[in-house]
Design a protein around this motif. Structure first.
Motif, short mmCIF file in Angstrom:
data_model
loop_
_atom_site.label_atom_id
_atom_site.label_comp_id
_atom_site.label_asym_id
_atom_site.label_seq_id
_atom_site.Cartn_x
_atom_site.Cartn_y
_atom_site.Cartn_z
N ALA A 198 0.80 -1.16 0.05
CA ALA A 198 -0.10 0.09 -0.14
C ALA A 198 0.90 1.28 -0.07
O ALA A 198 2.11 1.00 -0.06
CB ALA A 198 -0.74 0.05 1.44
N TRP A 199 0.07 2.30 -0.16
CA TRP A 199 1.09 3.65 -0.11
C TRP A 199 0.19 4.68 0.78
O TRP A 199 -1.02 4.40 0.96
CB TRP A 199 1.59 4.25 -1.71
CG TRP A 199 0.29 4.20 -2.32
CD1 TRP A 199 -0.65 5.31 -2.76
CD2 TRP A 199 -0.34 3.26 -3.19
NE1 TRP A 199 -1.85 5.01 -3.37
CE2 TRP A 199 -1.60 3.56 -3.78
CE3 TRP A 199 -0.08 1.81 -3.21
CZ2 TRP A 199 -2.39 2.83 -4.53
CZ3 TRP A 199 -0.79 1.02 -4.17
CH2 TRP A 199 -2.01 1.38 -4.99
N HIS A 200 1.04 5.37 1.10
CA HIS A 200 0.28 6.91 1.96
C HIS A 200 -0.48 7.56 1.09
O HIS A 200 0.12 8.08 0.14
CB HIS A 200 1.50 7.45 2.71
CG HIS A 200 0.93 8.62 3.43
ND1 HIS A 200 1.86 9.84 3.56
CD2 HIS A 200 -0.16 8.83 4.18
CE1 HIS A 200 0.91 10.62 4.45
NE2 HIS A 200 -0.22 9.95 4.66
N TYR A 201 -1.62 7.64 1.53
CA TYR A 201 -2.52 8.48 0.76
C TYR A 201 -2.82 9.70 1.37
O TYR A 201 -3.88 10.15 2.25
CB TYR A 201 -3.84 7.68 0.44
CG TYR A 201 -4.86 8.04 -0.77
CD1 TYR A 201 -4.39 9.17 -1.45
CD2 TYR A 201 -6.01 7.66 -1.18
CE1 TYR A 201 -5.04 9.47 -2.77
CE2 TYR A 201 -6.73 7.89 -2.10
CZ TYR A 201 -6.29 8.74 -2.81
OH TYR A 201 -6.88 9.14 -3.96
N GLN A 202 -2.07 10.63 1.19
CA GLN A 202 -1.67 11.78 1.96
C GLN A 202 -2.95 12.46 1.58
O GLN A 202 -3.55 13.22 2.73
CB GLN A 202 -0.49 12.56 1.51
CG GLN A 202 -0.19 13.83 2.43
CD GLN A 202 1.29 14.49 1.89
OE1 GLN A 202 1.59 14.01 0.77
NE2 GLN A 202 1.47 15.26 2.77
N ARG A 203 -3.47 12.76 0.57
CA ARG A 203 -4.95 13.40 0.46
C ARG A 203 -5.89 13.14 1.50
O ARG A 203 -6.69 14.03 1.86
CB ARG A 203 -5.40 13.42 -0.92
CG ARG A 203 -6.37 14.16 -1.33
CD ARG A 203 -6.94 13.89 -2.65
NE ARG A 203 -8.04 14.56 -3.13
CZ ARG A 203 -8.68 14.59 -4.18
NH1 ARG A 203 -8.25 13.96 -5.05
NH2 ARG A 203 -9.84 15.13 -4.33
N TYR A 204 -6.05 11.92 1.96
CA TYR A 204 -7.13 11.42 2.72
C TYR A 204 -6.67 10.99 4.12
O TYR A 204 -7.23 10.17 4.85
CB TYR A 204 -7.95 10.30 2.18
CG TYR A 204 -8.68 10.81 0.72
CD1 TYR A 204 -9.68 11.71 0.91
CD2 TYR A 204 -8.31 10.38 -0.60
CE1 TYR A 204 -10.50 12.09 -0.12
CE2 TYR A 204 -8.82 10.91 -1.77
CZ TYR A 204 -10.23 11.83 -1.53
OH TYR A 204 -10.77 12.03 -2.55
N SER A 205 -5.51 11.37 4.54
CA SER A 205 -5.15 10.87 5.77
C SER A 205 -5.02 11.98 6.95
O SER A 205 -4.71 12.00 8.00
CB SER A 205 -3.53 10.58 5.58
OG SER A 205 -2.73 11.57 5.18
#
Length: 115
Positions: A67-74
């Motif tokens: 997975a990857w960090h989904y900065q927009r929704y974190s």
């Protein structure tokens, strides 16, 4: 249900099956899973932090490259810093080895304009 602060590949794109299988391998019939519900997304799914024992599964999936960090929704994710740090560790490893393994490679690379 959806993982808070991360994005995982769907089952069809590259890496989706591997991501799913990794998560399944971490679960057993007597696994104690704890959810920390954060909100409902626009599809009505509960967005949550997921813990398996003491392991923060959202961050573990990033650490293991599933997975990857989904900065927009974190923004609402209480443990987003841990997710972001594992994302940075993956990028650092990629820079050192000059190799970034799929499936997350395409999501981690940001085009850089030189002009």
């Amino acid at each position: 249900m959806a993982f808070d602060g991360i994005d995982t590949p769907e089952t069809n794109p590259a890496g989706g099956i591997e991501s799913r299988d990794y998560l399944r391998s971490r679960l057993s019939d007597n696994a104690t899973v704890r959810l920390n519900p954060i909100e409902k997304n626009r599809y009505g799914r509960t967005v949550a932090e997921i813990f398996l024992g003491e392991s923060f599964i959202n961050a573990e999936l990033v650490r293991e490259g599933h997975a990857w960090h989904y900065q927009r929704y974190s923004g609402n994710c209480p443990n987003r810093r841990e997710i972001a740090l594992w994302q940075l560790a993956l990028l650092e490893r990629a820079l050192k080895t000059r190799r970034l393994d799929p499936p997350i490679a395409e999501f981690l690379l940001i085009p850089i304009q030189t002009h």
